[in-house]
Design a protein around this motif. Structure first.
Motif, PDB file in Angstrom:
ATOM      1  N   GLN A 143      49.745 -41.340  77.083  1.00 17.07           N
ATOM      2  CA  GLN A 143      48.910 -41.012  78.215  1.00 17.07           C
ATOM      3  C   GLN A 143      48.533 -42.235  79.042  1.00 17.07           C
ATOM      4  N   GLU A 144      48.081 -43.312  78.388  1.00 17.74           N
ATOM      5  CA  GLU A 144      47.621 -44.469  79.146  1.00 17.74           C
ATOM      6  C   GLU A 144      48.001 -45.773  78.461  1.00 17.74           C
ATOM      7  N   ILE A 145      48.298 -46.761  79.282  1.00 18.47           N
ATOM      8  CA  ILE A 145      48.441 -48.136  78.813  1.00 18.47           C
ATOM      9  C   ILE A 145      47.419 -48.963  79.581  1.00 18.47           C
ATOM     10  N   ARG A 146      46.624 -49.748  78.866  1.00 16.77           N
ATOM     11  CA  ARG A 146      45.572 -50.520  79.506  1.00 16.77           C
ATOM     12  C   ARG A 146      45.726 -52.002  79.179  1.00 16.77           C
ATOM     13  N   PHE A 147      45.394 -52.842  80.152  1.00 17.90           N
ATOM     14  CA  PHE A 147      45.378 -54.285  79.975  1.00 17.90           C
ATOM     15  C   PHE A 147      44.038 -54.793  80.490  1.00 17.90           C
ATOM     16  N   GLY A 148      43.513 -55.801  79.858  1.00 16.30           N
ATOM     17  CA  GLY A 148      42.241 -56.311  80.337  1.00 16.30           C
ATOM     18  C   GLY A 148      41.787 -57.542  79.587  1.00 16.30           C
ATOM     19  N   ALA A 149      40.495 -57.829  79.725  1.00 16.87           N
ATOM     20  CA  ALA A 149      39.879 -58.967  79.060  1.00 16.87           C
ATOM     21  C   ALA A 149      38.471 -58.576  78.669  1.00 16.87           C
TER      22      ALA A 149
END
Length: 217
Positions: free
Chosen positions: A24-30
């Motif tokens: 459903q989702e792929i997330r990238f962040g910090a």
């Protein structure tokens, strides 16, 4: 050939069904965190040198900074990994009649520096709330020892690796910002003679720096 065309078409159909059913989702962040850390010492009389007595362990403030990668399945389950830097430690006050720096006795602040990677299995209760649980793998870089009159730095010593268990609750404030609270406790993977274990309570702020990717037909 006809067989090859059928194979390609079947592969495309199965791939489409897979992504619709599971991805459903792929997330990238910090993210960054502020924590209250300390040492759990089941056998306090074994901690430190033999000439110290009646030591008391107090919590101290530490921090962490991490990258964030997450993969959310359609059935409200996901996985995430957060490689980064973390400091752990505690403040220890001793009672030693031979040497007194103040009324409270001498103290030592231990700040340990780690490169670490928490790995979480995420359960999404709703669009905003999720529960995260999983292991934390850490490599001990060095320890800073802060005493009343000097600050010293030591290498990792004889416990270079740490394995901890983590559990946390996350809340999405808006689409790209999330806050959370977590608890972590080091596991006894070394000889039982090591009777002190790092643990901490953390407040976390996370920012998704890339747009969520959704797989749809």
């Amino acid at each position: 050939t006809i067989t090859m065309k059928k194979t390609i078409v079947l592969t495309l159909i199965l791939s489409s069904l897979f992504f619709q059913s599971f991805s459903q989702e792929i997330r990238f962040g910090a993210l960054a965190g502020l924590k209250v850390s300390s040492l759990h010492t089941p056998n306090k009389h074994e901690f430190g040198n033999s000439y110290w007595s009646n030591n008391e362990v107090y919590p101290m403030l530490n921090f962490n900074i991490n990258a964030y990668f997450a993969y959310k399945f359609k059935n409200k389950i996901g996985i995430s990994i957060e490689p980064g830097y973390i400091s752990k430690g505690t403040e220890i006050k001793y009672s030693m009649q031979q040497f007194l720096y103040s009324e409270d006795g001498p103290y030592t602040k231990l700040r340990k520096h780690f490169i670490y990677t928490p790995l979480f299995f995420d359960w999404y209760f709703s669009e905003r709330f999720s529960l995260s649980i999983g292991p934390e793998f850490a490599y001990h870089l060095s320890t800073t020892v802060i005493e009343p009159y000097e600050t010293l730095k030591y290498d990792a010593g004889d416990k270079p690796f740490q394995l901890s268990a983590n559990i946390g609750l996350n809340f999405k404030i808006i689409n790209h910002i999330c806050i959370g609270i977590r608890y972590s406790h080091e596991l006894p993977i070394y000889d039982p003679k090591y009777s002190s274990y790092d643990h901490y309570l953390q407040l976390m702020l996370r920012f998704n720096i890339s747009k969520n990717l959704k797989y749809t037909r």
